[in-house]
Design an enzyme around this catalytic site. Sequence first.
Site, PDB file in Angstrom:
ATOM      1  N   HIS A 103     -38.008  19.072  30.306  1.00 23.93           N
ATOM      2  CA  HIS A 103     -38.736  17.797  30.246  1.00 23.93           C
ATOM      3  C   HIS A 103     -40.151  18.075  29.755  1.00 23.93           C
ATOM      4  O   HIS A 103     -40.732  19.128  30.045  1.00 23.93           O
ATOM      5  CB  HIS A 103     -38.764  17.124  31.631  1.00 23.93           C
ATOM      6  CG  HIS A 103     -39.390  15.765  31.586  1.00 23.93           C
ATOM      7  ND1 HIS A 103     -40.744  15.584  31.710  1.00 23.93           N
ATOM      8  CD2 HIS A 103     -38.856  14.541  31.374  1.00 23.93           C
ATOM      9  CE1 HIS A 103     -41.006  14.289  31.586  1.00 23.93           C
ATOM     10  NE2 HIS A 103     -39.878  13.641  31.385  1.00 23.93           N
ATOM     11  N   GLU A 175     -37.680  12.828  23.561  1.00 25.37           N
ATOM     12  CA  GLU A 175     -38.799  12.173  24.229  1.00 25.37           C
ATOM     13  C   GLU A 175     -40.103  12.631  23.575  1.00 25.37           C
ATOM     14  O   GLU A 175     -40.645  13.693  23.934  1.00 25.37           O
ATOM     15  CB  GLU A 175     -38.817  12.553  25.713  1.00 25.37           C
ATOM     16  CG  GLU A 175     -37.594  12.092  26.463  1.00 25.37           C
ATOM     17  CD  GLU A 175     -37.911  11.912  27.939  1.00 25.37           C
ATOM     18  OE1 GLU A 175     -37.902  10.768  28.396  1.00 25.37           O
ATOM     19  OE2 GLU A 175     -38.198  12.904  28.612  1.00 25.37           O
ATOM     20  N   GLY A 181     -44.884   8.065  29.678  1.00 30.68           N
ATOM     21  CA  GLY A 181     -45.751   7.846  30.833  1.00 30.68           C
ATOM     22  C   GLY A 181     -46.791   6.760  30.642  1.00 30.68           C
ATOM     23  O   GLY A 181     -46.807   6.041  29.626  1.00 30.68           O
ATOM     24  N   SER A 221     -41.487   5.460  27.393  1.00 29.65           N
ATOM     25  CA  SER A 221     -41.955   4.067  27.495  1.00 29.65           C
ATOM     26  C   SER A 221     -40.889   3.050  27.093  1.00 29.65           C
ATOM     27  O   SER A 221     -41.212   2.018  26.496  1.00 29.65           O
ATOM     28  CB  SER A 221     -43.232   3.852  26.688  1.00 29.65           C
ATOM     29  OG  SER A 221     -44.300   4.566  27.277  1.00 29.65           O
TER      30      SER A 221
HETATM   31  O1  LIG Z   1     -38.170  11.293  31.918  1.00 35.09           O
HETATM   32  C1  LIG Z   1     -38.487  10.179  31.531  1.00 35.09           C
HETATM   33  C2  LIG Z   1     -39.516  10.029  30.576  1.00 35.09           C
HETATM   34  O2  LIG Z   1     -40.542  10.927  30.805  1.00 35.09           O
HETATM   35  C3  LIG Z   1     -39.928   8.636  30.260  1.00 35.09           C
HETATM   36  O3  LIG Z   1     -40.853   8.102  31.169  1.00 35.09           O
HETATM   37  P1  LIG Z   1     -41.469   6.662  30.886  1.00 35.09           P
HETATM   38  O4  LIG Z   1     -40.313   5.746  30.558  1.00 35.09           O
HETATM   39  O5  LIG Z   1     -42.147   6.272  32.155  1.00 35.09           O
HETATM   40  O6  LIG Z   1     -42.383   6.802  29.723  1.00 35.09           O
END
Ligand SMILES: O=C[C@H](O)COP(=O)(O)O
Length: 261
Positions: A103, A175, A181, A221
Amino acid sequence: MAKKIYFGTNLKMYKGNAEVVDYLTQLSQLSDTLPADKDLELFVIPSFTALSDAVAAVRSISSKHPIMIGAQNMNPHDCGQFTGDISPLMLKELGVRLVMIGHSERRHVFKETDQEENAKVLAALKHQFVTLLCVGETLEQKNYDISDEILRTQLKIGLHGVTPAQLPLLRIAYEPVWAIGTAGIPASADYADAKQAVIKQCLIELFGKEGNKIPVFYGGSVNPENAPELFVQPHIDGLFIGRSAWDAEKFYTLMSGLLTE
Ligand SMILES: O=C[C@H](O)COP(=O)(O)O
């Protein structure tokens, strides 16, 4: 046969044990009402301390679309002098089915390297976990226009030594680091799809036509507004969601909206 659809969430370091159990109880009940004719893979990735009760919670509720529980990280060794780490055997013992590797926060906050991710990928596959390798470029790399090279490097090193027989257990999440985030800027559907195409092409180069069967998800996001457009992109097989999935009802509403459109 209809294409399989994937939805997952990483709970990061936000929910304690009791909260995870409540969340999963609610989500399992709701997931049972998602369209029965859809071939879905749903997964939730809580913190280590909640894994045991999380597995018990999803097992205790029968749902047409059962939730698979995953771990956020894993040491590649079965045991050893690795204070503070968790081994594949420990996760197996709890009934965890999926392990997420690489991640963005592991790579950039904890400075994990592609070689370390590769050791974890090989260990996770050896132990028959569904293995979710995350890849993505930083904003700086995007601005240098080297995103494709970065994705290809992360895949080529991260998946080095993976055998064709192991491919059914493999999942990839794209990602982009700049999209993740609270400070993230969501990728446009066109941009995300173009990078997912690069990933799929690289998987074909690595594994031949079987590489094209590896599911590739988009994360960063995802929210109720951009999910519909992302979801229909030809190279996006599923959505990997953070904040917008941490309320069970909101996650359910997002999924059911996409599945009934
Ligand atoms: O693991 C999930 C991702 O880091 C996406 O997070 P987010 O949807 O809050 O940007």
